[in-house]
Scaffold this motif. Structure first.
Motif, PDB file in Angstrom:
ATOM      1  N   LEU A 231      39.954  57.173  34.417  1.00  0.00           N
ATOM      2  CA  LEU A 231      41.142  56.367  34.685  1.00  0.00           C
ATOM      3  C   LEU A 231      41.098  55.761  36.087  1.00  0.00           C
ATOM      4  O   LEU A 231      41.483  54.600  36.289  1.00  0.00           O
ATOM      5  N   SER A 232      40.587  56.511  37.052  1.00  0.00           N
ATOM      6  CA  SER A 232      40.459  55.983  38.417  1.00  0.00           C
ATOM      7  C   SER A 232      39.521  54.790  38.443  1.00  0.00           C
ATOM      8  O   SER A 232      39.774  53.788  39.128  1.00  0.00           O
ATOM      9  N   THR A 233      38.429  54.886  37.709  1.00  0.00           N
ATOM     10  CA  THR A 233      37.474  53.776  37.624  1.00  0.00           C
ATOM     11  C   THR A 233      38.114  52.554  36.966  1.00  0.00           C
ATOM     12  O   THR A 233      37.929  51.421  37.418  1.00  0.00           O
ATOM     13  N   ILE A 234      38.889  52.787  35.905  1.00  0.00           N
ATOM     14  CA  ILE A 234      39.580  51.688  35.232  1.00  0.00           C
ATOM     15  C   ILE A 234      40.565  51.013  36.177  1.00  0.00           C
ATOM     16  O   ILE A 234      40.654  49.774  36.234  1.00  0.00           O
ATOM     17  N   PHE A 235      41.292  51.815  36.951  1.00  0.00           N
ATOM     18  CA  PHE A 235      42.252  51.241  37.901  1.00  0.00           C
ATOM     19  C   PHE A 235      41.541  50.394  38.960  1.00  0.00           C
ATOM     20  O   PHE A 235      42.051  49.345  39.378  1.00  0.00           O
ATOM     21  N   VAL A 236      40.381  50.837  39.428  1.00  0.00           N
ATOM     22  CA  VAL A 236      39.626  50.052  40.405  1.00  0.00           C
ATOM     23  C   VAL A 236      39.220  48.705  39.809  1.00  0.00           C
ATOM     24  O   VAL A 236      39.359  47.656  40.451  1.00  0.00           O
ATOM     25  N   ILE A 237      38.720  48.731  38.580  1.00  0.00           N
ATOM     26  CA  ILE A 237      38.315  47.489  37.908  1.00  0.00           C
ATOM     27  C   ILE A 237      39.518  46.568  37.722  1.00  0.00           C
ATOM     28  O   ILE A 237      39.441  45.352  37.958  1.00  0.00           O
ATOM     29  N   ARG A 238      40.650  47.139  37.320  1.00  0.00           N
ATOM     30  CA  ARG A 238      41.868  46.340  37.162  1.00  0.00           C
ATOM     31  C   ARG A 238      42.315  45.750  38.499  1.00  0.00           C
ATOM     32  O   ARG A 238      42.783  44.615  38.563  1.00  0.00           O
ATOM     33  N   ASN A 239      42.154  46.511  39.585  1.00  0.00           N
ATOM     34  CA  ASN A 239      42.492  46.007  40.912  1.00  0.00           C
ATOM     35  C   ASN A 239      41.659  44.788  41.274  1.00  0.00           C
ATOM     36  O   ASN A 239      42.162  43.820  41.852  1.00  0.00           O
ATOM     37  N   LEU A 240      40.372  44.853  40.963  1.00  0.00           N
ATOM     38  CA  LEU A 240      39.501  43.709  41.240  1.00  0.00           C
ATOM     39  C   LEU A 240      39.954  42.484  40.452  1.00  0.00           C
ATOM     40  O   LEU A 240      40.007  41.373  40.980  1.00  0.00           O
ATOM     41  N   PHE A 241      40.295  42.698  39.181  1.00  0.00           N
ATOM     42  CA  PHE A 241      40.742  41.592  38.328  1.00  0.00           C
ATOM     43  C   PHE A 241      42.049  40.997  38.843  1.00  0.00           C
ATOM     44  O   PHE A 241      42.182  39.778  38.990  1.00  0.00           O
ATOM     45  N   PHE A 242      43.039  41.855  39.122  1.00  0.00           N
ATOM     46  CA  PHE A 242      44.332  41.347  39.568  1.00  0.00           C
ATOM     47  C   PHE A 242      44.281  40.799  40.997  1.00  0.00           C
ATOM     48  O   PHE A 242      45.106  39.969  41.372  1.00  0.00           O
ATOM     49  N   GLY A 243      43.309  41.250  41.791  1.00  0.00           N
ATOM     50  CA  GLY A 243      43.114  40.654  43.113  1.00  0.00           C
ATOM     51  C   GLY A 243      42.705  39.194  43.004  1.00  0.00           C
ATOM     52  O   GLY A 243      43.179  38.336  43.758  1.00  0.00           O
TER      53      GLY A 243
END
Length: 257
Positions: A231-243
């Motif tokens: 889940l932490s990895t997914i959140f990081v990927i989502r952060n990159l996308f939403f950034g």
């Protein structure tokens, strides 16, 4: 509108900018505030610049050794006496009506947690013509997508928390950690008006910087929010996308505010 506002300002080697930042607080049309500055053992003229002000509303504490922004903000939050808590870094600026307009907005909307638009300026305070906004309402799930609020724009009511907010001692992303904690108790509303100025210093962005951010984002989700590795990895990927999405949708050039 007579309640005290506690303004949290960590400082470290910002002697070139901090006088202008403090002056932007003094220039507020809302006068019932306290500015709590915690200096992280600066080695330049920062402390002398702070001491040059003779305003009883300004209090300075100095760390005996460099300990990071999280511990400095925690010390300031421990000392805060206000109903409202606001944040301003020692190289950023506020518009004179920032506090008065934000408090009015929050009282009218019965909001406990809010942020505003801000504009970007360069190292000599020249406007760059870039204005940054965000979602109108940020619930906890959406805050995990990205750190939408600029720290210099955030204000919250101190009484929404069961105890005074204290941040995990992480060297990076401690502001993001604060917003994630606050959204456990309140949604974050946008006052869609430019009321602050965020300083971009020369040479502050690099490829290594972004790689470092990925690491610190993972640590935030894994170690502070106690999420699983997956889940932490997914959140990081989502952060990159939403950034990327934020730059497309919420970061634009405008004429005027």
């Amino acid at each position: 509108m007579s309640e005290l506002v506690s303004i949290i300002m960590p400082s470290y080697n910002t002697g070139e900018y901090i006088k202008e930042s403090i002056q932007s607080v003094i220039n507020q049309t809302y006068s019932n505030w306290e500015l709590i500055i915690v200096d992280d053992h600066s080695q330049d003229e920062t402390v002398n610049m702070i001491r040059s002000f003779h305003d009883k509303r300004i209090t300075m504490y100095r760390a005996k050794k460099n300990c990071g922004a999280a511990k400095c903000r925690n010390k300031a939050l421990q000392e805060a006496r206000g109903k409202w808590i606001a944040f301003l870094d020692s190289d950023d600026l506020w518009y004179p009506e920032k506090l008065s307009k934000q408090i009015t907005f929050m009282e009218e909307k019965q909001s406990c947690f809010s942020y505003t638009r801000y504009e970007k300026i360069d190292s000599v305070s020249k406007p760059l013509g870039i204005y940054v906004s965000g979602p109108k309402l940020i619930k906890r799930n959406r805050m995990f997508d990205y750190c939408w609020p600029g720290c210099l724009t955030v204000m919250y009511r101190a009484d929404i928390l069961p105890n005074k907010l204290q941040i995990n001692n992480i060297r990076k992303n401690n502001d993001y950690a604060m917003w994630l904690m606050l959204t456990r108790y309140a949604e974050c509303s946008l006052l869609d008006e430019t009321l602050a100025k965020y300083r971009i210093r020369a040479g502050s962005i690099s490829r290594e910087h972004y790689l470092s951010l990925i690491k610190w984002h993972y640590k935030l989700f894994r170690n502070v929010e106690k999420r699983s590795v997956i889940l932490s990895t997914i959140f990081v990927i989502r952060n990159l996308f939403f950034g990327i999405l934020k730059k497309i949708i919420f970061e634009k050039k405008f004429v005027g505010k």
